[in-house]
Scaffold this motif. Structure first.
Motif, PDB file in Angstrom:
ATOM      1  N   HIS A   8       0.852  -1.162  -0.003  1.00 53.73           N
ATOM      2  CA  HIS A   8      -0.006   0.092  -0.031  1.00 53.73           C
ATOM      3  C   HIS A   8       0.953   1.147   0.105  1.00 53.73           C
ATOM      4  CE1 HIS A   8      -3.400   2.662   0.748  1.00 53.73           C
ATOM      5  NE2 HIS A   8      -2.758   3.019   1.941  1.00 53.73           N
ATOM      6  N   HIS A  12       2.042  -0.583  -5.095  1.00 52.67           N
ATOM      7  CA  HIS A  12       1.855  -1.428  -5.956  1.00 52.67           C
ATOM      8  C   HIS A  12       0.668  -2.225  -6.113  1.00 52.67           C
ATOM      9  CE1 HIS A  12       6.304  -1.457  -6.783  1.00 52.67           C
ATOM     10  NE2 HIS A  12       6.514  -1.501  -5.339  1.00 52.67           N
ATOM     11  N   LYS A  13       0.249  -2.434  -7.148  1.00 49.04           N
ATOM     12  CA  LYS A  13      -0.969  -3.340  -7.373  1.00 49.04           C
ATOM     13  C   LYS A  13      -1.195  -4.597  -7.176  1.00 49.04           C
ATOM     14  CE  LYS A  13      -3.173   0.136 -10.306  1.00 49.04           C
ATOM     15  NZ  LYS A  13      -3.869   0.501 -11.429  1.00 49.04           N
ATOM     16  N   ASP A  14       0.070  -5.220  -7.452  1.00 55.97           N
ATOM     17  CA  ASP A  14       0.476  -6.684  -7.189  1.00 55.97           C
ATOM     18  C   ASP A  14       1.446  -7.171  -6.303  1.00 55.97           C
ATOM     19  OD1 ASP A  14       0.384  -9.341  -7.525  1.00 55.97           O
ATOM     20  OD2 ASP A  14       0.846  -9.250  -9.754  1.00 55.97           O
TER      21      ASP A  14
END
Length: 70
Positions: A8, A12-14
């Motif tokens: 968070h 990063h999304k992944d």
């Protein structure tokens, strides 16, 4: 710190994109350790300045002393 928090904070999304942070190289680990110890030593040698004395509220002084404070 939880990996979810790091994800968070870094945006990063992944979680798979965080893998590079999980296994630093030997040189990165040594550099980070040396930097940490240098920061700790700098804190010991230069302690934070003392907080400034609190200022009096001019309106309160004028109320107490009848407007004598400029």
């Amino acid at each position: 710190m939880s990996l979810v928090y790091v994800q968070h904070i870094l945006g990063h999304k992944d979680q798979h994109t965080l893998q590079k942070y999980l296994r630093p190289s030997r040189d990165e680990a040594i550099s980070a350790g040396l930097a940490h110890h240098a920061r700790q030593e700098a804190k010991k040698l230069a302690p934070p300045p003392a907080p400034s004395a609190p200022a009096y509220n001019e309106d309160s002084l004028n109320t107490l002393f009848g407007g004598l404070v400029a």
